[in-house]
Write an enzyme that holds these catalytic residues in place. Sequence first.
Site, mmCIF file in Angstrom:
data_model
loop_
_atom_site.group_PDB
_atom_site.id
_atom_site.type_symbol
_atom_site.label_atom_id
_atom_site.label_comp_id
_atom_site.label_asym_id
_atom_site.label_seq_id
_atom_site.Cartn_x
_atom_site.Cartn_y
_atom_site.Cartn_z
ATOM 1 C CE LYS A 1 2.765 -2.707 -4.184
ATOM 2 N NZ LYS A 1 2.394 -2.230 -2.848
ATOM 3 N N GLY A 2 0.351 1.256 -7.251
ATOM 4 C CA GLY A 2 -0.614 1.374 -8.344
ATOM 5 C C GLY A 2 -0.452 2.697 -9.058
ATOM 6 N N GLY B 1 -4.286 -4.989 -3.523
ATOM 7 C CA GLY B 1 -5.286 -3.960 -3.818
ATOM 8 C C GLY B 1 -4.578 -2.704 -4.253
ATOM 9 C CG HIS B 2 -2.241 -2.390 -6.939
ATOM 10 N ND1 HIS B 2 -1.262 -2.177 -6.008
ATOM 11 C CD2 HIS B 2 -2.002 -3.603 -7.455
ATOM 12 C CE1 HIS B 2 -0.457 -3.222 -5.979
ATOM 13 N NE2 HIS B 2 -0.889 -4.111 -6.844
ATOM 14 C CG ASP C 1 -1.858 -1.229 1.203
ATOM 15 O OD1 ASP C 1 -2.258 -1.655 0.110
ATOM 16 O OD2 ASP C 1 -2.127 -1.762 2.297
ATOM 17 C CD GLN D 1 0.759 -9.079 -1.643
ATOM 18 O OE1 GLN D 1 1.556 -9.681 -2.313
ATOM 19 N NE2 GLN D 1 -0.536 -9.188 -1.834
#
Length: 442
Positions: free
Chosen positions: A34-35, A58-59, A31, A241
Amino acid sequence: IRDSFRGQPAVPYVKSVQSKITTIVGAQWGDEGKGKITDFFAGKADYVVRFHGGNNAGHTVIVDGKVFKLHLIPSGVIYGDPLSVIGNGVVVDPKALINEIEYLKEKGINPRLIVSDRAHVIMPYHIALDSALSDHQKDLAAGSTNRGIAPVYADKMYRNGIRMIDLIEPDVFREKLDKGFDFNKGLIENALGQSLDHTVEEIFNTYIDYGKILKPYISDVSVELFNAYKNGKNILFEGAQGMSLDVDHGIYPYTTSSNTGAGHISIGTGVSFKSVNRTIGVVKAYLSRVGESPLPTELKDETGDHIRENGGEYGTTTGRPRRIGWLDLVQVRQAVRVNGLTEIALTKLDVLNNIDELLVCNAYEVGSDEIYEMPASLTDYRNAKPVYEKLKGWGEIPDNIWDKGFDKLPKEIKDYISFIEKRIECRVTILSVGPQRHETII
Ligand code: GDP
Ligand code: MG
């Protein structure tokens, strides 16, 4: 695509051109943003590739005010042009994949996607086993998302696994499923004392249907990427991650069940480790953690609450409030070393606006020792007290700073950045000062 490789070697022609391969990995507990950083690079990429993990990631990517939440398909998909690739190191829940394809279609994106024929498939018994395992592991449970990730990776190593290719080969699938089903049912019911509400027949039929839907996407990813490399294409690898969640180098057993490090791109996609040019570690200016484990710099006071609210630190996958802490350079130092980071993207600087004094942990005090590297010993990690250095906060980041550039940043931010660079011996080359694509400074 798969059939096109039949009857010819991977690269039937001659000249190899200089290709650009960039890897983006999380340097902390995931978190880190990265997205957003992946999305920023995706515009220049021909391929965006995931190499490990599953739909436990989750991105969040925001483009023109539109929010996209992705769990399995690489964030680059939002760009449209690059081919999205799910490597063999990823574990695929076919139902989650089909749902995510539908989700994107509803938002106006028809994903260009290939999925490795060798990727392992999450089965209903893996999901059932996951929650039974967490109950069994009690205080040493990592805080699983209960998506079946640990059991599917374990099954892969037991060699009971089902791979994507099996979903389109009914006879082999049935053979493997009978074996995998019995084994996992035995574990769930006999070893862990819970029940499994599925039958082989039902799973077989459902998954053969998934196979029919997903067949057009199934491909030999290693060969596809090798050809791309030989043709001078730009390939972007997107980690999920973060370093401390790596099953080997992280705070085991409070980790995820895959290798999150950049080294895993080779194994997780079949692209040689020799080919990577840039390895970017994404570091959040503070830290957040979903799930259990000691957290030396954890903030349980109002500053922590302030950062959580300001940074929207609630899980993309689970909605759980994330634990918050000061930036920990012991952790980042390990990420620089293990990943061989060539540079750092420092994110969410805006979240630290208007905090008078910023603390940064540069070492741990353990008994009478000061340690600068992440310990393997859980005893040391549990007893670790952060050794902080104090830096002056910067008030507000000027408006539209991304247009004005680095020089116009407040002196305190520049000091904060050079402090980090010196302590971890790695350059910070990208700054993120907001969630939107343009809120970035190079
Ligand atoms: P990932 O798992 O590393 O891709 O990160 P997540 O998407 O789970 O969490 C990062 C969150 O922070 C997302 O909601 C992003 O939109 C947001 N974000 C990313 N960069 C920044 C930034 O520089 N500032 C702020 N305020 N939010 C950011
Ligand atoms: Mg995330």
